[in-house]
Design a protein around this motif. Structure first.
Motif, PDB file in Angstrom:
ATOM      1  N   THR A  13      12.030 -51.032  25.885  1.00  0.00           N
ATOM      2  CA  THR A  13      13.762 -50.155  26.476  1.00  0.00           C
ATOM      3  C   THR A  13      15.007 -51.373  26.723  1.00  0.00           C
ATOM      4  O   THR A  13      14.287 -52.068  27.389  1.00  0.00           O
ATOM      5  N   GLU A  19      19.396 -42.308  31.671  1.00  0.00           N
ATOM      6  CA  GLU A  19      19.573 -40.818  31.163  1.00  0.00           C
ATOM      7  C   GLU A  19      20.179 -40.145  32.445  1.00  0.00           C
ATOM      8  O   GLU A  19      20.804 -40.904  33.378  1.00  0.00           O
ATOM      9  N   ASP A  22      18.182 -34.040  33.681  1.00  0.00           N
ATOM     10  CA  ASP A  22      17.818 -32.914  33.071  1.00  0.00           C
ATOM     11  C   ASP A  22      18.809 -32.015  32.985  1.00  0.00           C
ATOM     12  O   ASP A  22      18.822 -31.320  34.387  1.00  0.00           O
ATOM     13  N   THR A  32      15.936 -32.929  27.975  1.00  0.00           N
ATOM     14  CA  THR A  32      16.605 -34.303  28.805  1.00  0.00           C
ATOM     15  C   THR A  32      16.856 -34.925  27.903  1.00  0.00           C
ATOM     16  O   THR A  32      17.705 -35.194  26.827  1.00  0.00           O
ATOM     17  N   ARG A  34      18.946 -38.743  26.976  1.00  0.00           N
ATOM     18  CA  ARG A  34      18.927 -40.339  27.450  1.00  0.00           C
ATOM     19  C   ARG A  34      20.408 -41.066  26.572  1.00  0.00           C
ATOM     20  O   ARG A  34      19.893 -41.266  25.270  1.00  0.00           O
ATOM     21  N   GLU A  36      20.839 -44.501  24.509  1.00  0.00           N
ATOM     22  CA  GLU A  36      20.257 -46.041  24.541  1.00  0.00           C
ATOM     23  C   GLU A  36      20.898 -46.753  23.677  1.00  0.00           C
ATOM     24  O   GLU A  36      21.927 -46.297  22.408  1.00  0.00           O
TER      25      GLU A  36
END
Length: 127
Positions: A13, A19, A22, A32, A34, A36
């Motif tokens: 990661t 993140e 939720d 959820t 995320r 990235e």
């Protein structure tokens, strides 16, 4: 080199990934979100199949796990980002973004939509 480079060096990661809290909609299903860099998906696959040669060849491990992914993210992937979305009901989707700011904005929009409409909102944003 940052002081925490050893902690994140062999991680699948990126340190820039994050993140959102939720989201839980009226249907009660937790979602959820995320954000990235696009390279993180490749990092996870690589991490599944290869072990970094930390003790035997630390210079090669540093180059292969730190410098090369950074180069690939910037030059080959055009510094694109993604929003990975996973609901506890098993639904998954991924939204592409041209940069980090756009990815964070899209993730916030999805978060708000899920909290208002539930998991059904994910069907409207899936690519």
């Amino acid at each position: 080199m940052r002081k925490d480079h050893r902690r994140e060096l062999y991680s699948p990661t990126s340190p820039e990934a994050g993140e959102l809290p939720d989201a839980i909609g009226p249907d009660g299903v937790r979602v959820t979100l995320r954000v990235e860099p696009a390279i993180d998906r490749l990092r996870r696959w690589r991490f599944l199949f290869f072990t970094p040669p930390v003790l035997t060849d630390p210079a090669r491990a540093y180059a292969g796990y730190r410098l090369v992914p950074g180069f690939v993210q910037r030059r080959l992937l055009g510094d694109r980002w993604a929003v990975d979305i996973e609901a506890d009901s098993g639904e998954r989707c991924r939204i592409s973004a041209k940069d980090r700011d756009e990815a964070v904005d899209r993730a916030r929009q999805v978060h708000e939509g899920v909290e208002q409409q539930g998991v059904a909102f994910l069907r409207t944003v899936a690519e």
